[in-house]
Design a protein around this motif. Structure first.
Motif, PDB file in Angstrom:
ATOM      1  N   VAL A 116       1.018 -12.879  -9.092  1.00  0.00           N
ATOM      2  CA  VAL A 116      -0.223 -13.644  -8.962  1.00  0.00           C
ATOM      3  C   VAL A 116      -0.671 -13.703  -7.509  1.00  0.00           C
ATOM      4  O   VAL A 116      -1.848 -13.489  -7.187  1.00  0.00           O
ATOM      5  CB  VAL A 116      -0.046 -15.061  -9.536  1.00  0.00           C
ATOM      6  N   TRP A 117       0.254 -14.009  -6.603  1.00  0.00           N
ATOM      7  CA  TRP A 117      -0.115 -14.091  -5.191  1.00  0.00           C
ATOM      8  C   TRP A 117      -0.675 -12.778  -4.680  1.00  0.00           C
ATOM      9  O   TRP A 117      -1.678 -12.754  -3.964  1.00  0.00           O
ATOM     10  CB  TRP A 117       1.109 -14.474  -4.359  1.00  0.00           C
ATOM     11  N   ARG A 118      -0.008 -11.694  -5.048  1.00  0.00           N
ATOM     12  CA  ARG A 118      -0.467 -10.394  -4.565  1.00  0.00           C
ATOM     13  C   ARG A 118      -1.877 -10.065  -5.076  1.00  0.00           C
ATOM     14  O   ARG A 118      -2.721  -9.571  -4.339  1.00  0.00           O
ATOM     15  CB  ARG A 118       0.537  -9.314  -4.962  1.00  0.00           C
ATOM     16  N   LEU A 119      -2.132 -10.384  -6.342  1.00  0.00           N
ATOM     17  CA  LEU A 119      -3.461 -10.123  -6.895  1.00  0.00           C
ATOM     18  C   LEU A 119      -4.546 -10.935  -6.188  1.00  0.00           C
ATOM     19  O   LEU A 119      -5.697 -10.498  -6.109  1.00  0.00           O
ATOM     20  CB  LEU A 119      -3.484 -10.432  -8.392  1.00  0.00           C
ATOM     21  N   THR A 120      -4.192 -12.109  -5.688  1.00  0.00           N
ATOM     22  CA  THR A 120      -5.194 -12.955  -5.029  1.00  0.00           C
ATOM     23  C   THR A 120      -5.295 -12.695  -3.532  1.00  0.00           C
ATOM     24  O   THR A 120      -6.094 -13.360  -2.854  1.00  0.00           O
ATOM     25  CB  THR A 120      -4.875 -14.446  -5.247  1.00  0.00           C
ATOM     26  N   SER A 155       2.016  -8.152   2.796  1.00  0.00           N
ATOM     27  CA  SER A 155       0.964  -8.012   1.789  1.00  0.00           C
ATOM     28  C   SER A 155      -0.421  -7.962   2.421  1.00  0.00           C
ATOM     29  O   SER A 155      -1.424  -7.935   1.713  1.00  0.00           O
ATOM     30  CB  SER A 155       1.018  -9.197   0.812  1.00  0.00           C
ATOM     31  N   ARG A 156      -0.497  -7.953   3.728  1.00  0.00           N
ATOM     32  CA  ARG A 156      -1.785  -8.080   4.410  1.00  0.00           C
ATOM     33  C   ARG A 156      -2.768  -6.969   4.079  1.00  0.00           C
ATOM     34  O   ARG A 156      -3.975  -7.161   4.138  1.00  0.00           O
ATOM     35  CB  ARG A 156      -1.564  -8.120   5.933  1.00  0.00           C
ATOM     36  N   THR A 157      -2.277  -5.787   3.740  1.00  0.00           N
ATOM     37  CA  THR A 157      -3.175  -4.660   3.508  1.00  0.00           C
ATOM     38  C   THR A 157      -3.488  -4.451   2.034  1.00  0.00           C
ATOM     39  O   THR A 157      -4.108  -3.445   1.674  1.00  0.00           O
ATOM     40  CB  THR A 157      -2.564  -3.365   4.072  1.00  0.00           C
ATOM     41  N   PHE A 158      -3.069  -5.383   1.182  1.00  0.00           N
ATOM     42  CA  PHE A 158      -3.324  -5.214  -0.246  1.00  0.00           C
ATOM     43  C   PHE A 158      -4.794  -5.477  -0.549  1.00  0.00           C
ATOM     44  O   PHE A 158      -5.334  -6.542  -0.249  1.00  0.00           O
ATOM     45  CB  PHE A 158      -2.457  -6.177  -1.049  1.00  0.00           C
ATOM     46  N   THR A 159      -5.461  -4.494  -1.159  1.00  0.00           N
ATOM     47  CA  THR A 159      -6.900  -4.583  -1.424  1.00  0.00           C
ATOM     48  C   THR A 159      -7.249  -4.277  -2.868  1.00  0.00           C
ATOM     49  O   THR A 159      -8.403  -3.985  -3.173  1.00  0.00           O
ATOM     50  CB  THR A 159      -7.672  -3.625  -0.506  1.00  0.00           C
ATOM     51  N   LEU A 160      -6.276  -4.304  -3.771  1.00  0.00           N
ATOM     52  CA  LEU A 160      -6.494  -3.994  -5.180  1.00  0.00           C
ATOM     53  C   LEU A 160      -6.868  -2.531  -5.405  1.00  0.00           C
ATOM     54  O   LEU A 160      -7.520  -2.200  -6.395  1.00  0.00           O
ATOM     55  CB  LEU A 160      -7.568  -4.903  -5.789  1.00  0.00           C
ATOM     56  N   ASP A 177       0.850  -1.174   0.000  1.00  0.00           N
ATOM     57  CA  ASP A 177       0.000   0.000   0.000  1.00  0.00           C
ATOM     58  C   ASP A 177       0.890   1.229   0.000  1.00  0.00           C
ATOM     59  O   ASP A 177       2.100   1.123   0.058  1.00  0.00           O
ATOM     60  CB  ASP A 177      -0.966  -0.011   1.200  1.00  0.00           C
ATOM     61  N   PRO A 178       0.318   2.438  -0.036  1.00  0.00           N
ATOM     62  CA  PRO A 178       1.158   3.628  -0.143  1.00  0.00           C
ATOM     63  C   PRO A 178       2.088   3.836   1.021  1.00  0.00           C
ATOM     64  O   PRO A 178       3.088   4.520   0.907  1.00  0.00           O
ATOM     65  CB  PRO A 178       0.133   4.763  -0.260  1.00  0.00           C
ATOM     66  N   THR A 179       1.788   3.239   2.169  1.00  0.00           N
ATOM     67  CA  THR A 179       2.630   3.480   3.343  1.00  0.00           C
ATOM     68  C   THR A 179       3.410   2.264   3.776  1.00  0.00           C
ATOM     69  O   THR A 179       4.316   2.372   4.585  1.00  0.00           O
ATOM     70  CB  THR A 179       1.764   3.943   4.531  1.00  0.00           C
TER      71      THR A 179
END
Length: 383
Positions: free
Chosen positions: A166-170, A106-111, A17-19
């Motif tokens: 791929v992992w990040r997108l999912t 990667s926990r905060t990745f929300t697309l 994420d940005p931070t």
């Protein structure tokens, strides 16, 4: 894509994420403080920015050194059982360590749009650049057969960038399902018994390494903080030594390719049911050795902490050196296959990857490792 002991490599993560930036490449100026610091995960510094946790930077640097050294051993494995045991031991945990920490960050990745933009510039674009750079290098300096110009068949080190993409997108999916780790383990087991899965995008590795990434998504700062206690540090070295002893016995009996997770059980000459069995056995072994490794990683700022921000360059660039030395015939001597020769190659690989992690190298290759593509984006510009 074919993968033999001379063609294996690993890497890790991208900004979520940005931070918050991953502790593993592609790097950023900062990532959230995590376990092992007084501030804890996500703590802010005096200037209001996120504070880098030296623990993760130290882990990144030490792991990338192990990656480079293990690559320098690969042409020597057939002539040295001790080296084979060391290789098996290192390969059992350095990849899982990278992937677990990648998942953790990667926990905060929300697309979200800024996150997807960082995913493109931090993983997709470097993948394309280095995919064709390695292909060109192999065509100019490598042996036959000449590799094809393919963007869907990752060559050597580049496979991890595809897997991470791929992992990040999912990631949103794994945060949604009720039992993410069992589901990821089931998919990994399915991949291990499915020889029909082709080489495109290295989907075998995407599936078989998936449980480590999903586990990282589930971890919290308190889990890493447990490794800072007295007893994990006391037992870490004996655990690694036990793993080395087991690897000594396994070295002449188990194909190294099991640890690459790039083929099904049938492709490795084993019955189909060995795939799920080995998936679970390797997961358990890797988690124990990874925990032991992380327990020994210094949690304070050291001389190598700053180098942890440059591991993307160390990872992608050291491959050119390893291949140049291999194709140049440096291993075709009696000295290379002696104990002093192995030590010399190990030291050279460690020194080379250390230099490649330094700020001057990072700045020199920023256009390929951390490209700024503001011109290519509209609504996310400046985010």
């Amino acid at each position: 894509m074919h993968h033999d002991p001379a063609e294996s490599g690993q890497l890790s993560a991208v900004p979520a994420d940005p931070t918050a930036r991953s502790p593993l490449p592609p790097e950023s100026p900062s990532h959230p403080a995590g376990p092992g610091t007084a501030k804890g995960a996500g703590a802010s510094g005096a200037g209001g920015g996120k504070v880098r946790d030296p623990f993760f930077d130290n882990a990144k640097y030490l792991a990338i050194v192990l990656v480079a050294i293990a690559h320098s051993w690969e042409p020597l494995l057939a002539s040295s059982r001790p080296l084979g045991a060391l290789y098996l031991t290192v390969y059992a945990f350095h990849m899982p360590a990278f992937i677990i920490i990648s998942g953790y960050f990667s926990r905060t990745f929300t697309l979200g749009a800024p996150q997807v933009r960082k995913l493109i510039t931090g993983v997709a674009v470097p993948y394309v650049i280095f995919q064709y750079a390695y292909t060109l290098f192999a065509r100019l300096a490598g042996p036959d057969p000449v590799p094809t110009w393919s963007v869907i068949d990752p060559w050597w080190l580049n496979w991890f960038l595809i897997a991470l993409f791929v992992w990040r997108l999912t990631t949103p999916l794994w945060r949604l399902v009720r039992w993410p780790l069992p589901l990821a383990l089931a998919l990994a087991a399915f991949g291990s018994l499915s020889p029909e899965i082709g080489a495109d995008l290295d989907l075998q590795r995407v599936l078989q390494f998936l449980p480590y990434f999903v586990l990282g998504l589930m971890l919290r700062p308190r889990h890493f903080a447990l490794l800072a206690h007295k007893w994990p540090k006391i037992v870490a070295a004996p655990v690694l030594l036990t793993g080395l002893c087991a690897a000594w016995w396994l070295a002449p009996r188990m194909p190294y390719a099991w640890l690459y997770h790039r083929e099904s059980a049938q492709d490795l000459g084993a019955p189909w049911w060995c795939g799920p069995l080995m998936t679970c056995a390797l997961l358990a072994t890797s988690l124990v050795l990874t925990a032991a490794f992380l327990a020994l990683v210094p949690r304070r700022t050291t001389w190598c902490t700053r180098l942890g921000a440059g591991t993307l360059g160390g990872y992608l660039l050291h491959g050119f050196l390893i291949k140049a030395v291999t194709w140049g015939g440096w291993y075709d001597t009696t000295f290379a296959h002696s104990a002093p020769g192995a030590l010399l190659f190990s030291a050279g690989a460690g020194l080379a990857v250390t230099l490649l992690c330094t700020p001057p190298v990072r700045r020199a290759f920023r256009c390929a490792l951390e490209p700024r593509l503001d011109w290519a984006f509209g609504g996310t510009r400046g985010a």
